[in-house]
Scaffold this motif. Structure first.
Motif, PDB file in Angstrom:
ATOM      1  N   GLU A 146      38.746  38.820  25.717  1.00 25.20           N
ATOM      2  CA  GLU A 146      39.337  39.259  24.451  1.00 25.20           C
ATOM      3  C   GLU A 146      40.193  40.507  24.659  1.00 25.20           C
ATOM      4  OE1 GLU A 146      35.882  39.767  22.050  1.00 25.20           O
ATOM      5  OE2 GLU A 146      35.645  37.622  21.619  1.00 25.20           O
ATOM      6  N   GLY A 147      39.697  41.438  25.473  1.00 30.11           N
ATOM      7  CA  GLY A 147      40.456  42.654  25.747  1.00 30.11           C
ATOM      8  C   GLY A 147      41.741  42.385  26.499  1.00 30.11           C
ATOM      9  N   LEU A 148      41.697  41.462  27.452  1.00 30.95           N
ATOM     10  CA  LEU A 148      42.891  41.135  28.221  1.00 30.95           C
ATOM     11  C   LEU A 148      43.896  40.353  27.375  1.00 30.95           C
ATOM     12  CD1 LEU A 148      41.331  40.220  31.685  1.00 30.95           C
ATOM     13  CD2 LEU A 148      42.549  42.307  31.054  1.00 30.95           C
ATOM     14  N   GLU A 149      43.403  39.484  26.505  1.00 30.44           N
ATOM     15  CA  GLU A 149      44.307  38.740  25.636  1.00 30.44           C
ATOM     16  C   GLU A 149      45.046  39.675  24.688  1.00 30.44           C
ATOM     17  OE1 GLU A 149      44.307  34.867  22.645  1.00 30.44           O
ATOM     18  OE2 GLU A 149      42.417  35.876  23.128  1.00 30.44           O
ATOM     19  N   GLU A 150      44.332  40.677  24.219  1.00 29.26           N
ATOM     20  CA  GLU A 150      44.952  41.652  23.319  1.00 29.26           C
ATOM     21  C   GLU A 150      46.111  42.371  23.996  1.00 29.26           C
ATOM     22  OE1 GLU A 150      43.556  45.696  20.933  1.00 29.26           O
ATOM     23  OE2 GLU A 150      42.079  44.136  21.385  1.00 29.26           O
ATOM     24  N   ARG A 151      45.988  42.599  25.299  1.00 24.91           N
ATOM     25  CA  ARG A 151      47.018  43.334  26.026  1.00 24.91           C
ATOM     26  C   ARG A 151      48.083  42.422  26.634  1.00 24.91           C
ATOM     27  NH1 ARG A 151      46.161  48.576  29.856  1.00 24.91           N
ATOM     28  NH2 ARG A 151      48.270  48.709  30.691  1.00 24.91           N
ATOM     29  N   TYR A 152      47.650  41.281  27.181  1.00 24.50           N
ATOM     30  CA  TYR A 152      48.575  40.445  27.953  1.00 24.50           C
ATOM     31  C   TYR A 152      48.870  39.086  27.316  1.00 24.50           C
ATOM     32  CZ  TYR A 152      47.312  43.781  31.635  1.00 24.50           C
ATOM     33  OH  TYR A 152      47.087  44.921  32.368  1.00 24.50           O
ATOM     34  N   GLY A 153      48.291  38.804  26.183  1.00 22.24           N
ATOM     35  CA  GLY A 153      48.483  37.492  25.585  1.00 22.24           C
ATOM     36  C   GLY A 153      47.831  36.423  26.436  1.00 22.24           C
ATOM     37  N   ASP A 154      48.539  35.289  26.619  1.00 20.97           N
ATOM     38  CA  ASP A 154      47.946  34.194  27.392  1.00 20.97           C
ATOM     39  C   ASP A 154      48.409  34.190  28.852  1.00 20.97           C
ATOM     40  OD1 ASP A 154      50.553  33.411  27.091  1.00 20.97           O
ATOM     41  OD2 ASP A 154      50.115  31.410  26.322  1.00 20.97           O
ATOM     42  N   GLN A 155      48.912  35.331  29.325  1.00 22.44           N
ATOM     43  CA  GLN A 155      49.321  35.411  30.729  1.00 22.44           C
ATOM     44  C   GLN A 155      48.126  35.375  31.680  1.00 22.44           C
ATOM     45  OE1 GLN A 155      52.508  38.349  31.844  1.00 22.44           O
ATOM     46  NE2 GLN A 155      52.073  39.127  29.793  1.00 22.44           N
ATOM     47  N   VAL A 156      46.961  35.800  31.193  1.00 25.23           N
ATOM     48  CA  VAL A 156      45.788  35.969  32.050  1.00 25.23           C
ATOM     49  C   VAL A 156      44.663  35.050  31.583  1.00 25.23           C
ATOM     50  CG1 VAL A 156      44.072  37.602  32.919  1.00 25.23           C
ATOM     51  CG2 VAL A 156      46.429  38.368  32.533  1.00 25.23           C
ATOM     52  N   MET A 157      44.069  34.317  32.529  1.00 24.18           N
ATOM     53  CA  MET A 157      42.883  33.507  32.271  1.00 24.18           C
ATOM     54  C   MET A 157      41.672  34.224  32.866  1.00 24.18           C
ATOM     55  SD  MET A 157      43.982  29.578  33.071  1.00 24.18           S
ATOM     56  CE  MET A 157      42.333  29.016  32.587  1.00 24.18           C
ATOM     57  N   VAL A 158      40.558  34.176  32.159  1.00 26.93           N
ATOM     58  CA  VAL A 158      39.351  34.872  32.613  1.00 26.93           C
ATOM     59  C   VAL A 158      38.201  33.876  32.707  1.00 26.93           C
ATOM     60  CG1 VAL A 158      37.779  36.800  32.201  1.00 26.93           C
ATOM     61  CG2 VAL A 158      40.154  36.937  31.421  1.00 26.93           C
ATOM     62  N   ASP A 159      37.435  33.980  33.769  1.00 23.79           N
ATOM     63  CA  ASP A 159      36.258  33.133  33.929  1.00 23.79           C
ATOM     64  C   ASP A 159      35.223  33.930  34.723  1.00 23.79           C
ATOM     65  OD1 ASP A 159      34.577  30.928  33.812  1.00 23.79           O
ATOM     66  OD2 ASP A 159      36.149  29.515  34.398  1.00 23.79           O
ATOM     67  N   PHE A 160      34.034  33.356  34.882  1.00 22.48           N
ATOM     68  CA  PHE A 160      33.010  34.018  35.688  1.00 22.48           C
ATOM     69  C   PHE A 160      32.394  33.014  36.644  1.00 22.48           C
ATOM     70  CE2 PHE A 160      30.503  32.249  32.265  1.00 22.48           C
ATOM     71  CZ  PHE A 160      29.290  31.902  32.850  1.00 22.48           C
ATOM     72  N   ALA A 161      31.828  33.541  37.722  1.00 20.03           N
ATOM     73  CA  ALA A 161      31.208  32.698  38.742  1.00 20.03           C
ATOM     74  C   ALA A 161      29.994  33.411  39.305  1.00 20.03           C
ATOM     75  CB  ALA A 161      32.204  32.390  39.862  1.00 20.03           C
ATOM     76  N   MET A 162      29.160  32.645  40.020  1.00 21.44           N
ATOM     77  CA  MET A 162      27.987  33.184  40.692  1.00 21.44           C
ATOM     78  C   MET A 162      28.115  32.944  42.194  1.00 21.44           C
ATOM     79  SD  MET A 162      26.099  34.466  38.310  1.00 21.44           S
ATOM     80  CE  MET A 162      25.984  34.398  36.509  1.00 21.44           C
ATOM     81  N   ARG A 163      27.625  33.886  42.962  1.00 18.16           N
ATOM     82  CA  ARG A 163      27.615  33.693  44.410  1.00 18.16           C
ATOM     83  C   ARG A 163      26.639  32.592  44.802  1.00 18.16           C
ATOM     84  NH1 ARG A 163      26.996  32.015  48.511  1.00 18.16           N
ATOM     85  NH2 ARG A 163      27.088  32.940  50.593  1.00 18.16           N
ATOM     86  N   TYR A 164      25.496  32.564  44.139  1.00 14.01           N
ATOM     87  CA  TYR A 164      24.493  31.528  44.391  1.00 14.01           C
ATOM     88  C   TYR A 164      24.208  30.821  43.071  1.00 14.01           C
ATOM     89  CZ  TYR A 164      23.873  35.051  48.012  1.00 14.01           C
ATOM     90  OH  TYR A 164      24.103  35.981  48.989  1.00 14.01           O
ATOM     91  N   GLY A 165      24.086  29.504  43.111  1.00 11.69           N
ATOM     92  CA  GLY A 165      23.830  28.764  41.887  1.00 11.69           C
ATOM     93  C   GLY A 165      25.117  28.454  41.142  1.00 11.69           C
ATOM     94  N   ASN A 166      24.988  28.262  39.818  1.00 10.25           N
ATOM     95  CA  ASN A 166      26.113  27.809  38.997  1.00 10.25           C
ATOM     96  C   ASN A 166      26.409  28.776  37.862  1.00 10.25           C
ATOM     97  OD1 ASN A 166      26.553  25.172  40.290  1.00 10.25           O
ATOM     98  ND2 ASN A 166      24.487  24.727  39.557  1.00 10.25           N
ATOM     99  N   PRO A 167      27.692  28.856  37.444  1.00 12.08           N
ATOM    100  CA  PRO A 167      28.859  28.140  37.974  1.00 12.08           C
ATOM    101  C   PRO A 167      29.246  28.696  39.347  1.00 12.08           C
ATOM    102  CG  PRO A 167      29.542  29.694  36.283  1.00 12.08           C
ATOM    103  CD  PRO A 167      28.045  29.713  36.280  1.00 12.08           C
ATOM    104  N   SER A 168      29.509  27.817  40.268  1.00 11.18           N
ATOM    105  CA  SER A 168      29.767  28.226  41.643  1.00 11.18           C
ATOM    106  C   SER A 168      31.146  28.866  41.783  1.00 11.18           C
ATOM    107  CB  SER A 168      29.673  27.030  42.586  1.00 11.18           C
ATOM    108  OG  SER A 168      30.756  26.142  42.372  1.00 11.18           O
ATOM    109  N   THR A 169      31.267  29.762  42.734  1.00 10.44           N
ATOM    110  CA  THR A 169      32.552  30.396  43.034  1.00 10.44           C
ATOM    111  C   THR A 169      33.593  29.339  43.379  1.00 10.44           C
ATOM    112  OG1 THR A 169      31.467  32.414  43.811  1.00 10.44           O
ATOM    113  CG2 THR A 169      33.708  32.008  44.594  1.00 10.44           C
ATOM    114  N   ASP A 170      33.195  28.357  44.169  1.00 11.12           N
ATOM    115  CA  ASP A 170      34.108  27.307  44.599  1.00 11.12           C
ATOM    116  C   ASP A 170      34.696  26.555  43.405  1.00 11.12           C
ATOM    117  OD1 ASP A 170      34.933  25.624  47.151  1.00 11.12           O
ATOM    118  OD2 ASP A 170      34.311  24.164  45.651  1.00 11.12           O
TER     119      ASP A 170
END
Length: 350
Positions: free
Chosen positions: A109-133
């Motif tokens: 939400e903070g990045l969208e406020e500043r950059y609009g839809d130029q930036v996509m944000v997601d999260f990952a885990m080193r072990y387990g899911n959602p996997s980094t890969d």
């Protein structure tokens, strides 16, 4: 591109297949979580975690038989019990997963406020899911030609920051078209992080019925050998404690550093938190607080180990009141700190 979101390259022939508009991806990365608390879910998770050479760097011929035949025949039961005590039953997931998702939503939400839809944000885990890969591949498929990879560890350590980065680059090794990638460095001395940490301590002290006499900053431990081999984690933890003390305006004896979660036969950096809090009680410090500056989100090490095992050790040794200072989680000043770091690291990309 002809125009944002058109799916066509400028000057491309009409029959050129559509491609996603080029964007920048941001991935927040945490340690990981089992998918469930049953034996086999815990075993899969622990096997992945404890087979990582950054975590346990013993030779495979020596370590794997011990791990697979002995440790993983018993430890999943104990770890599963610990996770069941803190499990988010409403969402059927670990608190770490819930909190990391909330952090990601607020950062997005903070990045969208500043950059609009130029930036996509997601999260990952080193072990387990959602996997980094899976997350890196998903962002690339969505048009992210540049990706900022952000391990959520304030202090750098080879078993945390380095292995997260290793895994990201292993994914890149499998891609025909690699996105450009940047990794975020340790941020333990970033003023906004230190400010958020100090705010969390002040709030916990204000809410405590009995003012704590000592604050113990408890960090996850590492073998002492890592320090001798050049890992800066121990030094960065000590500096974090000092910066926190200075931000609070306290005298040196009001805050102390200790290390938790030790296992195995070799010597670890110390003092061990569970022993240190008991010693404080025996010395007559009856009211203490514990904060966990190395964890960006509450997890089994804080919700179970600190609030149960370490708390019990203090009370059984004669302590009277034990105050736990929650991790920064998705509180607004922590999100503001993460956004400030991301804005800086995106320089030249957006």
């Amino acid at each position: 591109m002809d125009h944002p979101g058109s799916g066509r390259l400028a000057h491309a022939p009409d029959d050129h297949p559509p491609i996603p508009r080029a964007r920048v991806g941001v991935v927040l990365v945490n340690l990981g979580t089992p998918d469930a608390t049953d034996y086999w879910s815990m075993r899969r998770y622990l096997s992945e975690f404890l087979s990582d050479k950054r975590v346990v760097d013993y030779p495979s011929w020596k370590w794997q038989p011990l791990l697979q035949l002995i440790i993983l025949s018993r430890r999943p039961f104990k770890s599963g019990e610990a996770y069941r005590g803190i499990w988010n039953t409403e969402k059927d997931e670990s608190p770490l997963l819930t909190i990391t998702r909330n952090q990601t939503r607020k950062v997005a939400e903070g990045l969208e406020e500043r950059y609009g839809d130029q930036v996509m944000v997601d999260f990952a885990m080193r072990y387990g899911n959602p996997s980094t890969d899976s997350v890196l591949k998903r962002l690339q498929a969505a048009g992210c030609e540049r990706i900022l990879f952000f391990p959520l560890y304030p202090q750098y350590a080879s078993p945390t920051t380095a292995t997260a980065n290793d895994h990201a680059f292993r994914t890149l090794m499998k891609l025909k078209w690699q996105p450009a990638i940047r990794t975020v460095p340790a941020y333990f001395e970033h003023p906004r992080y230190v400010e958020a940490l100090a705010n969390s301590v002040r709030e916990a002290y204000d809410a405590a019925e009995t003012p704590p006499e000592v604050l113990v900053a408890s960090y996850h431990g590492v073998p002492k050998r890592f320090l001798m081999e050049g890992d800066p984690y121990h030094c960065q933890c000590q500096k974090t404690t000092r910066l926190l003390r200075e931000a609070l305006g306290w005298e040196k004896d009001k805050i102390q550093t200790a290390f938790q979660s030790q296992f195995g036969p070799e010597e670890w950096v110390g003092p061990a938190t569970v022993e240190h809090v008991a010693e404080l009680a025996r010395q007559g410090r009856k009211h203490i607080a514990v904060v966990s500056p190395a964890f960006s989100a509450d997890c089994v090490e804080t919700l179970e180990e600190i609030q149960e095992e370490i708390r019990d050790a203090f009370l059984e040794a004669g302590g009277e009141t034990f105050t736990y200072v929650p991790c920064l989680n998705d509180r607004e000043d922590h999100v503001a700190a993460l956004l400030a770091i991301i804005h800086n690291e995106l320089g030249g990309w957006v």
